[in-house]
Scaffold this motif. Structure first.
Motif, short mmCIF file in Angstrom:
data_model
loop_
_atom_site.label_atom_id
_atom_site.label_comp_id
_atom_site.label_asym_id
_atom_site.label_seq_id
_atom_site.Cartn_x
_atom_site.Cartn_y
_atom_site.Cartn_z
N GLY A 25 0.80 -1.22 0.00
CA GLY A 25 0.00 0.00 0.00
C GLY A 25 0.83 1.27 0.00
N GLN A 26 2.03 1.21 0.55
CA GLN A 26 2.87 2.40 0.59
C GLN A 26 3.48 2.72 -0.77
OE1 GLN A 26 3.16 0.00 3.21
NE2 GLN A 26 1.72 1.32 4.28
N ASN A 27 3.89 1.70 -1.53
CA ASN A 27 4.51 1.99 -2.83
C ASN A 27 3.52 1.91 -3.99
OD1 ASN A 27 4.33 -0.80 -3.43
ND2 ASN A 27 6.46 -1.18 -2.90
N HIS A 32 1.89 2.73 -9.63
CA HIS A 32 0.88 3.13 -10.61
C HIS A 32 1.38 4.31 -11.45
CE1 HIS A 32 -2.82 5.13 -12.06
NE2 HIS A 32 -3.15 3.89 -12.34
N GLN A 33 1.98 5.28 -10.80
CA GLN A 33 2.50 6.45 -11.52
C GLN A 33 3.53 6.04 -12.57
OE1 GLN A 33 4.29 9.37 -8.94
NE2 GLN A 33 4.29 10.94 -10.52
N VAL A 46 -3.48 1.53 -18.78
CA VAL A 46 -3.41 1.40 -17.33
C VAL A 46 -4.66 2.08 -16.79
CG1 VAL A 46 -2.14 1.97 -15.22
CG2 VAL A 46 -0.88 1.47 -17.32
N ALA A 47 -5.42 1.35 -16.00
CA ALA A 47 -6.65 1.89 -15.43
C ALA A 47 -6.32 3.02 -14.45
CB ALA A 47 -7.42 0.79 -14.70
N ASP A 48 -7.35 3.80 -14.11
CA ASP A 48 -7.15 4.82 -13.09
C ASP A 48 -6.73 4.14 -11.79
OD1 ASP A 48 -9.66 4.69 -11.10
OD2 ASP A 48 -10.34 4.27 -13.14
N TYR A 49 -6.15 4.90 -10.88
CA TYR A 49 -5.53 4.33 -9.69
C TYR A 49 -6.50 3.45 -8.88
CZ TYR A 49 -3.13 3.87 -5.23
OH TYR A 49 -2.55 3.37 -4.09
N ALA A 50 -7.69 3.95 -8.60
CA ALA A 50 -8.63 3.20 -7.75
C ALA A 50 -9.03 1.87 -8.41
CB ALA A 50 -9.86 4.04 -7.45
#
Length: 153
Positions: A25-27, A32-33, A46-50
């Protein structure tokens, strides 16, 4: 492209300043970025972050153990996100770390992990126009098995 996992595999071996870390969860935001950055340079989706993060809990093809993350002193520097079907979904090396052997080392780590899972080969798709990626995959022993024309949009 496909890599048969029967032949001898190479050890990953990345530079001393780089280390493999677990996806967590921290990285996750930095991973994603970097994947989004890779999409901008090499194509793909690449899907949106959520949506992307939720897939690790809801999509049977996603497994956090198959998201291989490399970090250096500045943070996440390379990632290979794979599906449980022995498919490399995304592989990205931050441009600041190009030409250090990280892509090849990361591929070798992926091959090793899937061999340990009892898989006979690993697949991926690559755009014909992404010459740098194609050369990397060829150096890693991957071979072309099928070509598809893209539908114009």
């Amino acid at each position: 492209m496909r890599r048969d996992l029967g032949p001898a595999l190479h050890d990953p071996g990345w530079p001393a300043a780089v280390r493999q870390v677990e996806f967590n969860g921290q990285n996750a935001p930095a991973v994603h970025q970097l994947l989004v950055l890779g999409r901008e340079h090499g194509g793909g989706r690449v899907a949106d972050y959520a949506t992307w993060l939720d897939a690790f809990e809801t999509d049977p093809e996603f497994d956090p153990a198959l998201c291989f993350v490399l970090e250096d002193a500045e943070g996440v520097v390379a990632v290979a996100q794979c599906w449980t079907s022995a498919f490399i979904r995304n592989l990205v090396v931050n441009p600041r770390a190009h030409r250090q052997g990280l892509g090849l080392a990361l591929l070798n780590q992926v091959f090793k992990a899937f061999r340990q899972r009892g898989e006979g080969h690993v697949d991926l798709k690559v755009m014909e126009s992404n010459l740098a990626a194609r050369r990397l995959y060829e150096r890693a022993g991957m071979q072309y098995i099928q070509r598809h024309e893209l539908d114009p949009r």
